[in-house]
Design an enzyme around this catalytic site. Sequence first.
Site, mmCIF file in Angstrom:
data_model
loop_
_atom_site.group_PDB
_atom_site.id
_atom_site.type_symbol
_atom_site.label_atom_id
_atom_site.label_comp_id
_atom_site.label_asym_id
_atom_site.label_seq_id
_atom_site.Cartn_x
_atom_site.Cartn_y
_atom_site.Cartn_z
ATOM 1 N N ALA A 1 0.802 -1.091 -0.101
ATOM 2 C CA ALA A 1 -0.183 0.093 0.144
ATOM 3 C C ALA A 1 1.034 1.311 0.099
ATOM 4 O O ALA A 1 2.088 1.265 0.341
ATOM 5 C CB ALA A 1 -1.057 -0.019 1.159
ATOM 6 N N GLU B 1 -2.652 -9.209 0.230
ATOM 7 C CA GLU B 1 -4.076 -9.318 0.476
ATOM 8 C C GLU B 1 -4.967 -9.316 -0.535
ATOM 9 O O GLU B 1 -5.837 -10.002 -0.732
ATOM 10 C CB GLU B 1 -4.377 -7.911 1.542
ATOM 11 N N GLU C 1 3.666 -5.647 7.683
ATOM 12 C CA GLU C 1 3.233 -4.570 8.320
ATOM 13 C C GLU C 1 3.770 -4.311 9.793
ATOM 14 O O GLU C 1 3.978 -3.254 10.323
ATOM 15 C CB GLU C 1 1.683 -4.730 8.538
ATOM 16 N N GLY D 1 -0.755 -5.043 1.207
ATOM 17 C CA GLY D 1 -1.700 -4.970 0.509
ATOM 18 C C GLY D 1 -1.910 -5.841 -0.567
ATOM 19 O O GLY D 1 -3.010 -6.160 -1.403
#
Length: 296
Positions: A101, A148, A168, A145
């Site tokens: 991200a 994910e 993260e 991300g």
Amino acid sequence: MLFARSSRLAISSTNSALTSYFTRASYRRFSSTSPASYEYILTETPKPGVGLITLNRPKALNALCSPLFQELNDALSKYDQDKDIGAIVITGSEKAFAAGADIKEMAPLTFSSAYSNNFIAPWSHLANNIRKPVIAAVSGYALGGGCELALMCDFIYCTSNATFGQPEIKLGVTPGAGGSQRLTRIIGKSRAMDLILTGKNFSGKEAGEWGVAARVIDGGKEELLAETLKTAETIAGYSHVAVVANKEVVNKSQELSLREGVEYERRLFHALFGSKDQKIGMTAFAEKKKAEWSHE
């Protein structure tokens, strides 16, 4: 979600071979609708019944941001509503499916702003609302991300040298788009805990061995995409009604007890006897003919 340090993610140019691959006239031959104009994604219909979405932020290794997801959600919804589309593929570049991200978007947020605006909730549109099968074709980085997003798809094809991870912890946060939940369901608590608490990455080869990826493709991005599109075309060639139903019953297995899941499956099985395609399919089988689906 993680967007790795800019010094590690800088790239000098877009992969010209991939760009050439996307712009071949033969590649666009089967388009049922004119591609929409987007800034952060590319859309094509490369095979009959197959919608292809390519993440397209090459200078940021496809770092995910809210504007990108607005475009992605729009393209997914349009393909989901298009009666000519039976399966969808999401991919990135040779170097990155999505490296994570965009930290520049997230860093200034406060708890109040993130919570009040339900930050990144729209990122789950794919998992929550898209009924047609979606396949992730992953080459290069799929971190934070990006991992994910791949996990939200119905299944993953990847190259052996793809790199997955939920790092993260290195930013002082947790996964925020389902990584801790989906990854744990696939690979188990112990292995997921190890990866998430250490921030370690895992390879495409390991993704195949652990059940994260359905197939690991030898070769590069072009071979990966060719195999993924071949599978998507196969799926799109079946009754769209039956395909959506089959996706639904498999997904229910992740939410219901075995007894409840079997009962749910049986009810949907019964319901399909009210479709035109059930009659077409069984009649064609009995007559040793190819089914000509009505998708009704």
